[in-house]
Write a protein that holds these residues in place. Structure first.
Motif, PDB file in Angstrom:
ATOM      1  N   LEU A   1       4.322   4.271  -0.717  1.00  0.00           N
ATOM      2  CA  LEU A   1       4.285   5.002  -2.145  1.00  0.00           C
ATOM      3  C   LEU A   1       4.869   6.334  -2.426  1.00  0.00           C
ATOM      4  O   LEU A   1       5.152   6.904  -1.869  1.00  0.00           O
ATOM      5  CB  LEU A   1       2.876   4.575  -2.459  1.00  0.00           C
ATOM      6  CG  LEU A   1       2.775   5.249  -4.181  1.00  0.00           C
ATOM      7  CD1 LEU A   1       2.985   3.342  -4.568  1.00  0.00           C
ATOM      8  CD2 LEU A   1       1.197   4.947  -4.458  1.00  0.00           C
ATOM      9  N   CYS A   2       6.358   5.426  -3.314  1.00  0.00           N
ATOM     10  CA  CYS A   2       6.718   6.375  -3.797  1.00  0.00           C
ATOM     11  C   CYS A   2       5.969   6.623  -5.937  1.00  0.00           C
ATOM     12  O   CYS A   2       6.602   5.483  -6.068  1.00  0.00           O
ATOM     13  CB  CYS A   2       7.525   6.654  -3.775  1.00  0.00           C
ATOM     14  SG  CYS A   2       8.946   7.921  -5.158  1.00  0.00           S
TER      15      CYS A   2
ATOM     16  N   MET B   1      10.548  -3.039  -4.651  1.00  0.00           N
ATOM     17  CA  MET B   1      10.079  -3.045  -5.240  1.00  0.00           C
ATOM     18  C   MET B   1      10.362  -1.819  -6.313  1.00  0.00           C
ATOM     19  O   MET B   1       9.437  -0.870  -6.151  1.00  0.00           O
ATOM     20  CB  MET B   1       8.125  -3.716  -5.179  1.00  0.00           C
ATOM     21  CG  MET B   1       7.901  -4.007  -6.688  1.00  0.00           C
ATOM     22  SD  MET B   1       6.351  -5.812  -5.857  1.00  0.00           S
ATOM     23  CE  MET B   1       5.565  -4.605  -5.327  1.00  0.00           C
ATOM     24  N   ARG B   2      10.557  -2.344  -7.562  1.00  0.00           N
ATOM     25  CA  ARG B   2      10.688  -0.732  -8.997  1.00  0.00           C
ATOM     26  C   ARG B   2       9.207  -1.719  -9.942  1.00  0.00           C
ATOM     27  O   ARG B   2       9.296  -3.128 -10.005  1.00  0.00           O
ATOM     28  CB  ARG B   2      11.930  -1.160  -8.638  1.00  0.00           C
ATOM     29  CG  ARG B   2      11.533   0.286 -10.702  1.00  0.00           C
ATOM     30  CD  ARG B   2      12.822   0.613 -10.529  1.00  0.00           C
ATOM     31  NE  ARG B   2      13.366   1.265 -11.494  1.00  0.00           N
ATOM     32  CZ  ARG B   2      13.285   1.972 -12.534  1.00  0.00           C
ATOM     33  NH1 ARG B   2      13.182   0.471 -13.260  1.00  0.00           N
ATOM     34  NH2 ARG B   2      13.484   3.235 -13.541  1.00  0.00           N
ATOM     35  N   ILE B   3       8.001  -0.730  -9.827  1.00  0.00           N
ATOM     36  CA  ILE B   3       7.708  -1.582 -11.326  1.00  0.00           C
ATOM     37  C   ILE B   3       6.950  -0.297 -12.470  1.00  0.00           C
ATOM     38  O   ILE B   3       7.171   0.536 -12.064  1.00  0.00           O
ATOM     39  CB  ILE B   3       5.785  -1.528 -10.745  1.00  0.00           C
ATOM     40  CG1 ILE B   3       6.298  -2.494  -9.262  1.00  0.00           C
ATOM     41  CG2 ILE B   3       4.991  -1.895 -11.640  1.00  0.00           C
ATOM     42  CD1 ILE B   3       4.558  -2.611  -8.313  1.00  0.00           C
TER      43      ILE B   3
ATOM     44  N   CYS C   1      -1.693   8.895  -4.483  1.00  0.00           N
ATOM     45  CA  CYS C   1      -2.157   7.740  -3.264  1.00  0.00           C
ATOM     46  C   CYS C   1      -0.742   7.818  -2.569  1.00  0.00           C
ATOM     47  O   CYS C   1       0.150   8.085  -3.680  1.00  0.00           O
ATOM     48  CB  CYS C   1      -2.323   6.762  -4.115  1.00  0.00           C
ATOM     49  SG  CYS C   1      -3.626   5.947  -4.686  1.00  0.00           S
ATOM     50  N   GLU C   2      -0.701   7.860  -1.684  1.00  0.00           N
ATOM     51  CA  GLU C   2       0.454   7.989  -0.902  1.00  0.00           C
ATOM     52  C   GLU C   2       0.869   7.011   0.002  1.00  0.00           C
ATOM     53  O   GLU C   2       2.041   6.652  -0.018  1.00  0.00           O
ATOM     54  CB  GLU C   2      -0.277   9.010   1.206  1.00  0.00           C
ATOM     55  CG  GLU C   2      -0.744   9.834   0.325  1.00  0.00           C
ATOM     56  CD  GLU C   2      -0.804  10.838   1.450  1.00  0.00           C
ATOM     57  OE1 GLU C   2      -0.621  10.611   2.881  1.00  0.00           O
ATOM     58  OE2 GLU C   2      -1.502  12.182   1.526  1.00  0.00           O
ATOM     59  N   LYS C   3       0.280   6.162  -0.068  1.00  0.00           N
ATOM     60  CA  LYS C   3       0.307   4.652   0.383  1.00  0.00           C
ATOM     61  C   LYS C   3      -0.433   3.535  -0.304  1.00  0.00           C
ATOM     62  O   LYS C   3      -1.183   3.387  -1.522  1.00  0.00           O
ATOM     63  CB  LYS C   3      -0.068   4.285   2.016  1.00  0.00           C
ATOM     64  CG  LYS C   3       1.043   4.889   2.705  1.00  0.00           C
ATOM     65  CD  LYS C   3       0.244   4.972   4.625  1.00  0.00           C
ATOM     66  CE  LYS C   3       0.252   5.747   5.611  1.00  0.00           C
ATOM     67  NZ  LYS C   3       2.176   5.437   5.681  1.00  0.00           N
ATOM     68  N   VAL C   4       0.303   1.914  -0.283  1.00  0.00           N
ATOM     69  CA  VAL C   4      -0.823   0.995  -0.933  1.00  0.00           C
ATOM     70  C   VAL C   4      -0.966  -0.512  -0.190  1.00  0.00           C
ATOM     71  O   VAL C   4       0.338  -0.072   1.113  1.00  0.00           O
ATOM     72  CB  VAL C   4       0.749   1.111  -2.185  1.00  0.00           C
ATOM     73  CG1 VAL C   4       1.948  -0.187  -2.389  1.00  0.00           C
ATOM     74  CG2 VAL C   4      -0.121   0.004  -3.360  1.00  0.00           C
ATOM     75  N   ILE C   5      -1.591  -1.023   0.009  1.00  0.00           N
ATOM     76  CA  ILE C   5      -1.717  -2.580   0.338  1.00  0.00           C
ATOM     77  C   ILE C   5      -1.271  -3.415  -0.552  1.00  0.00           C
ATOM     78  O   ILE C   5      -1.104  -3.315  -2.067  1.00  0.00           O
ATOM     79  CB  ILE C   5      -3.726  -2.703   0.255  1.00  0.00           C
ATOM     80  CG1 ILE C   5      -3.858  -1.003   2.109  1.00  0.00           C
ATOM     81  CG2 ILE C   5      -3.058  -4.119   1.075  1.00  0.00           C
ATOM     82  CD1 ILE C   5      -5.108  -1.449   1.813  1.00  0.00           C
ATOM     83  N   LEU C   6      -0.339  -4.295  -0.383  1.00  0.00           N
ATOM     84  CA  LEU C   6       0.043  -5.727  -0.882  1.00  0.00           C
ATOM     85  C   LEU C   6      -0.491  -6.380  -0.479  1.00  0.00           C
ATOM     86  O   LEU C   6      -1.103  -6.749   0.814  1.00  0.00           O
ATOM     87  CB  LEU C   6       1.429  -5.665  -0.992  1.00  0.00           C
ATOM     88  CG  LEU C   6       2.063  -5.342  -2.318  1.00  0.00           C
ATOM     89  CD1 LEU C   6       1.666  -3.163  -2.084  1.00  0.00           C
ATOM     90  CD2 LEU C   6       3.938  -5.083  -1.518  1.00  0.00           C
ATOM     91  N   LEU C   7      -1.392  -7.005  -0.685  1.00  0.00           N
ATOM     92  CA  LEU C   7      -2.481  -8.689  -0.074  1.00  0.00           C
ATOM     93  C   LEU C   7      -2.393  -9.911  -1.487  1.00  0.00           C
ATOM     94  O   LEU C   7      -2.094  -9.938  -2.356  1.00  0.00           O
ATOM     95  CB  LEU C   7      -4.004  -7.887  -0.372  1.00  0.00           C
ATOM     96  CG  LEU C   7      -4.871  -7.920  -1.252  1.00  0.00           C
ATOM     97  CD1 LEU C   7      -5.358  -9.152  -1.688  1.00  0.00           C
ATOM     98  CD2 LEU C   7      -5.844  -6.982  -1.082  1.00  0.00           C
TER      99      LEU C   7
ATOM    100  N   HIS D   1       6.061  -9.378 -10.899  1.00  0.00           N
ATOM    101  CA  HIS D   1       5.963  -8.821 -10.053  1.00  0.00           C
ATOM    102  C   HIS D   1       5.277  -9.883  -9.063  1.00  0.00           C
ATOM    103  O   HIS D   1       5.423  -8.951  -7.440  1.00  0.00           O
ATOM    104  CB  HIS D   1       5.505  -7.612 -10.177  1.00  0.00           C
ATOM    105  CG  HIS D   1       6.339  -6.214 -10.489  1.00  0.00           C
ATOM    106  ND1 HIS D   1       7.253  -6.846 -10.318  1.00  0.00           N
ATOM    107  CD2 HIS D   1       5.659  -5.882 -12.295  1.00  0.00           C
ATOM    108  CE1 HIS D   1       7.700  -5.342 -11.789  1.00  0.00           C
ATOM    109  NE2 HIS D   1       7.275  -4.877 -12.601  1.00  0.00           N
ATOM    110  N   GLN D   2       4.104 -11.103  -9.298  1.00  0.00           N
ATOM    111  CA  GLN D   2       3.210 -11.324  -8.173  1.00  0.00           C
ATOM    112  C   GLN D   2       4.220 -12.006  -7.496  1.00  0.00           C
ATOM    113  O   GLN D   2       4.149 -11.856  -5.926  1.00  0.00           O
ATOM    114  CB  GLN D   2       2.962 -12.496  -8.705  1.00  0.00           C
ATOM    115  CG  GLN D   2       1.724 -12.631  -8.523  1.00  0.00           C
ATOM    116  CD  GLN D   2       0.794 -13.529  -9.511  1.00  0.00           C
ATOM    117  OE1 GLN D   2      -0.854 -13.079  -8.855  1.00  0.00           O
ATOM    118  NE2 GLN D   2       0.781 -14.662  -9.375  1.00  0.00           N
TER     119      GLN D   2
END
Length: 229
Positions: A57-58, A77-79, A91-97, A168-169
């Motif tokens: 995650l950045c 992906m840019r949000i 946060c350092e990371k992110v879960i996409l589920l 973004h879905q």
């Protein structure tokens, strides 16, 4: 039924009543009977499946737009979302589920919508509560796995919450490879199919925040820095 099964069913029943708009009001006996029957039918019909991937995650702050504004980069992906930026701060990371109850539940709901609209409405609410309970349960399992790596989970955050665009879905589905892995895709009108499905992000940080696995709806800490809007 053991104690854990009983507590789970009671919680789903409470959530179903909330979705139906009862709040603090008592539901009548007929409604409660139909909820029990619908939950039993969902238990026999639903094919719960979930898939997730972990990404770096950045977070890029945009001071020109004021405090709490910035861009979120996850892979390609840019949000741009203040509410999600706040949720993922630190946060350092992110879960996409992606998760679904399966096409079987869609078929069941369609059948009742043609034969018994009252039951169809209750089944819709039951399925929503059933899916949330499944996600909460799986999130606790993920939290235990990530804790071994020194990470803590933030509350789930789905497209459509706050200013996190529903558009973004499609990117989340592609990045988690949901169509191939669990049969979860999206229509041209940006609707998930099967319909009783969800996509979400979960931040992974080194700081323990004490956030509820069940999310912000279950938490009374309204001034939390990571709370969903």
């Amino acid at each position: 039924m053991d104690d854990s099964g009983y507590m789970k069913s009671e919680r789903i029943k409470r959530e179903t009543l909330r979705y139906l708009g009862y709040g603090k009001h008592e539901a009548d006996a007929e409604t409660l009977r139909m909820i029990r029957e619908c939950l039993l039918e969902l238990g026999r019909t639903a094919k719960e499946r979930m898939v997730y991937r972990v990404f770096d995650l950045c977070l890029e702050e945009d001071v020109g737009k004021g405090m709490g504004a910035g861009y979120i980069r996850i892979g390609n992906m840019r949000i741009e979302s203040r509410s999600l930026f706040k949720n993922l701060k630190g946060c350092e990371k992110v879960i996409l589920l992606g998760a679904t109850l399966g096409i079987e539940v869609d078929i069941l709901m369609k059948r009742y919508s043609c034969t018994d609209m009252a039951r169809a409405v209750i089944l819709q609410a039951c399925a929503a509560a059933y899916l949330e309970e499944y996600l909460d349960r799986r999130q606790k399992e993920i939290a235990a796995e990530e804790a071994r790596e020194g990470y803590y989970l933030r509350p789930r955050f789905s497209p459509g919450y706050g200013d996190f665009s529903i558009l973004h879905q499609r990117e989340i589905l592609a990045m988690a490879d949901t169509a191939r892995r669990i049969g979860l895709s999206m229509t041209e009108g940006s609707m998930l199919t099967p319909t009783k499905s969800v996509t979400a992000l979960i931040g992974l940080g080194r700081e323990e925040t004490g956030c509820h696995a069940e999310g912000c709806e279950a938490c009374e800490k309204t001034d939390c820095a990571y709370r969903r809007d």
